[in-house]
Design a protein around this motif. Structure first.
Motif, PDB file in Angstrom:
ATOM      1  N   ILE A  24       1.117  -0.914   0.132  1.00  0.00           N
ATOM      2  CA  ILE A  24       0.005  -0.083  -0.071  1.00  0.00           C
ATOM      3  C   ILE A  24       1.080   1.316   0.239  1.00  0.00           C
ATOM      4  CG2 ILE A  24      -1.583   1.309   1.274  1.00  0.00           C
ATOM      5  CD1 ILE A  24      -2.925  -1.147   1.975  1.00  0.00           C
ATOM      6  N   MET A  25       0.881   1.776  -1.190  1.00  0.00           N
ATOM      7  CA  MET A  25       1.733   3.210  -1.210  1.00  0.00           C
ATOM      8  C   MET A  25       0.981   4.115  -0.795  1.00  0.00           C
ATOM      9  SD  MET A  25       2.670   2.453  -5.326  1.00  0.00           S
ATOM     10  CE  MET A  25       0.925   2.456  -5.954  1.00  0.00           C
ATOM     11  N   ASP A  26       1.224   4.559   0.404  1.00  0.00           N
ATOM     12  CA  ASP A  26       0.628   5.557   1.171  1.00  0.00           C
ATOM     13  C   ASP A  26       1.253   6.805   1.630  1.00  0.00           C
ATOM     14  OD1 ASP A  26      -1.682   6.894   1.952  1.00  0.00           O
ATOM     15  OD2 ASP A  26      -1.771   5.883   3.840  1.00  0.00           O
ATOM     16  N   PHE A  68      -0.932  -1.109  -4.761  1.00  0.00           N
ATOM     17  CA  PHE A  68      -2.359  -0.543  -4.593  1.00  0.00           C
ATOM     18  C   PHE A  68      -2.336   0.823  -4.947  1.00  0.00           C
ATOM     19  CE2 PHE A  68      -6.079  -0.792  -1.322  1.00  0.00           C
ATOM     20  CZ  PHE A  68      -7.100  -0.779  -2.519  1.00  0.00           C
ATOM     21  N   ALA A  69      -2.855   1.000  -6.347  1.00  0.00           N
ATOM     22  CA  ALA A  69      -2.608   2.346  -6.825  1.00  0.00           C
ATOM     23  C   ALA A  69      -3.851   3.377  -6.756  1.00  0.00           C
ATOM     24  CB  ALA A  69      -2.319   2.202  -8.398  1.00  0.00           C
ATOM     25  N   PHE A  70      -5.132   2.657  -6.611  1.00  0.00           N
ATOM     26  CA  PHE A  70      -6.308   3.330  -6.485  1.00  0.00           C
ATOM     27  C   PHE A  70      -7.694   2.533  -6.064  1.00  0.00           C
ATOM     28  CE2 PHE A  70     -10.202   5.229  -8.183  1.00  0.00           C
ATOM     29  CZ  PHE A  70      -9.926   6.807  -7.879  1.00  0.00           C
ATOM     30  N   ASN A  74     -11.128   5.442  -3.265  1.00  0.00           N
ATOM     31  CA  ASN A  74     -10.493   6.810  -3.518  1.00  0.00           C
ATOM     32  C   ASN A  74     -11.272   7.734  -4.528  1.00  0.00           C
ATOM     33  OD1 ASN A  74      -7.318   5.374  -3.641  1.00  0.00           O
ATOM     34  ND2 ASN A  74      -8.078   6.637  -2.083  1.00  0.00           N
ATOM     35  N   ARG A  77     -12.272  11.297  -3.351  1.00  0.00           N
ATOM     36  CA  ARG A  77     -11.318  12.183  -3.143  1.00  0.00           C
ATOM     37  C   ARG A  77     -11.827  13.430  -4.338  1.00  0.00           C
ATOM     38  NH1 ARG A  77      -5.312  10.139  -2.019  1.00  0.00           N
ATOM     39  NH2 ARG A  77      -5.929   8.878  -0.297  1.00  0.00           N
ATOM     40  N   ARG A 191       3.226  -1.542   4.143  1.00  0.00           N
ATOM     41  CA  ARG A 191       2.583  -0.179   4.136  1.00  0.00           C
ATOM     42  C   ARG A 191       3.379   0.951   4.594  1.00  0.00           C
ATOM     43  NH1 ARG A 191      -3.828   1.440   4.699  1.00  0.00           N
ATOM     44  NH2 ARG A 191      -3.814   3.567   4.286  1.00  0.00           N
ATOM     45  N   ARG A 197      -3.169  -0.033   8.601  1.00  0.00           N
ATOM     46  CA  ARG A 197      -4.473  -0.701   8.362  1.00  0.00           C
ATOM     47  C   ARG A 197      -4.383  -1.280   6.837  1.00  0.00           C
ATOM     48  NH1 ARG A 197      -6.527   4.879   9.381  1.00  0.00           N
ATOM     49  NH2 ARG A 197      -6.262   6.134   7.485  1.00  0.00           N
ATOM     50  N   SER A 199      -7.249  -1.019   4.819  1.00  0.00           N
ATOM     51  CA  SER A 199      -7.905  -0.418   3.671  1.00  0.00           C
ATOM     52  C   SER A 199      -8.508  -0.990   2.375  1.00  0.00           C
ATOM     53  CB  SER A 199      -7.110   0.900   3.191  1.00  0.00           C
ATOM     54  OG  SER A 199      -6.649   1.788   4.419  1.00  0.00           O
TER      55      SER A 199
HETATM   56  C1  IPE Z   1      -4.756   3.410   0.499  1.00  0.00           C
HETATM   57  O1  IPE Z   1      -4.897   4.615   0.688  1.00  0.00           O
HETATM   58  C2  IPE Z   1      -5.132   2.961  -0.975  1.00  0.00           C
HETATM   59  C3  IPE Z   1      -3.996   3.150  -1.681  1.00  0.00           C
HETATM   60  C4  IPE Z   1      -2.715   3.396  -1.295  1.00  0.00           C
HETATM   61  C5  IPE Z   1      -4.519   3.434  -3.353  1.00  0.00           C
HETATM   62  P1  IPE Z   1      -5.626   5.548   1.382  1.00  0.00           P
HETATM   63  O2  IPE Z   1      -4.691   6.708   1.842  1.00  0.00           O
HETATM   64  O3  IPE Z   1      -6.737   5.588   0.502  1.00  0.00           O
HETATM   65  O4  IPE Z   1      -6.126   4.868   2.646  1.00  0.00           O
HETATM   66  P2  IPE Z   1      -6.979   5.499   3.773  1.00  0.00           P
HETATM   67  O5  IPE Z   1      -8.145   6.022   3.395  1.00  0.00           O
HETATM   68  O6  IPE Z   1      -6.148   6.277   4.897  1.00  0.00           O
HETATM   69  O7  IPE Z   1      -7.261   4.351   4.752  1.00  0.00           O
END
Ligand code: IPE
Ligand code: IPE
Ligand code: MG
Length: 260
Positions: A24-26, A68-70, A74, A77, A191, A197, A199
């Protein structure tokens, strides 16, 4: 081992290098905010990290990388940001795909893709066809993906395919209908960005995956950080419900003794 068999039933061979890494690229937005830049600057910068990680996976012998790109959530947003994320996906599928192909990478895009419109779906089909025989690394991009969508979609498909067996379906019968049926379940989940989490990522497939969370935001993630995650993975004992003693007793005879 069949990729259709649940990791909860059979212990997969545990190697020093995870065979499948899911990420999860956050933290793109926070990276940009700290620099007083618009959030989308973080997404653009995040693409650089994707290139770095793909290279690092190939060098280390990781066979499957899933990003996880989208998420299916999402879409909530602001429209401008959704537009930029969709555009980045389109660019990856058109401009980057030749480079991926030259490097022996098989590209797969999973998710409820029709929502992106027929032009993008056609780009995805072309990228799949071009790269399908490559075997150096399978790079999966999850777009408009949700773990609950995946399980529900698979259950509906199984219901249509085998209505006569309703009430008796098994994990092995459901698994081929999941979006990532072609891959073993992830060994290591990473993550970035500090949140702890899932997500709505790969809910089914992460059942026994080792989880790694880091505060580092995605645009700052690099090979050194990736090696930290792999080192953490190597220190874990994957028991799949068994006891530590059972695992040692079933270890191959050639393995070094656990002590002394
Ligand atoms: C998770 O990241 C989804 C992606 C990386 C594509 P989000 O930033 O959308 O996750 P939440 O909303 O903080 O849980
Ligand atoms: C992850 O970064 C990228 C996507 C969800 C596509 P974010 O945009 O969620 O960044 P933060 O979490 O707001 O920092
Ligand atoms: Mg985020």
């Amino acid at each position: 081992m069949s990729t259709h068999q649940s990791s909860t039933e059979t212990i997969p061979a545990v190697g020093a290098v995870p065979r499948h890494v899911a990420v999860i690229m956050d933290g793109n937005g926070r990276w940009a905010k700290r620099r007083f830049l618009p959030r989308v600057a973080g997404h653009h910068r995040g693409v650089e990290t994707v290139r770095t990680l793909v290279r690092a996976c190939i060098e280390r012998g990781v066979q499957y990388l899933t990003l996880f790109a989208f998420s299916s959530e999402n879409w909530r947003r602001p429209p401008e940001e959704v537009g930029v994320l969709t555009q980045l996906l389109r660019t990856a599928l058109t401009d980057e795909v030749q480079r991926l192909h030259r490097n022996g990478i098989r590209l797969r895009v999973v998710g409820d893709l029709a929502a992106f419109g027929p032009a993008l779906v056609a780009d995805i089909d072309r990228a799949h066809a071009l790269t399908q025989d490559n075997d150096r690394l399978t790079l999966t991009v999850a777009a408009n993906y949700g773990g609950r969508w995946d399980i529900l979609h698979a259950a509906n498909a199984l219901a249509l395919a085998q209505p006569e067996r309703a009430g008796s379906w098994t994990e092995a019968e459901l698994a081929p209908f999941l979006a990532m049926h072609y891959a073993p379940e992830p060994d290591l989940f990473i993550r970035t960005g500090g949140e702890q989490r899932i997500s709505n990522f790969l809910l089914w497939q992460l059942a026994y995956t080792e989880l790694y969370f880091t505060e580092v935001v995605w645009p700052d993630f690099n090979e050194v950080e990736f090696d930290r995650a792999i080192e953490s993975y190597q220190r874990r004992e994957r028991r799949f419900g068994r006891t530590s003693e059972q695992l040692k007793a079933s270890a191959p005879a050639s393995a070094p003794p656990a002590c002394c």
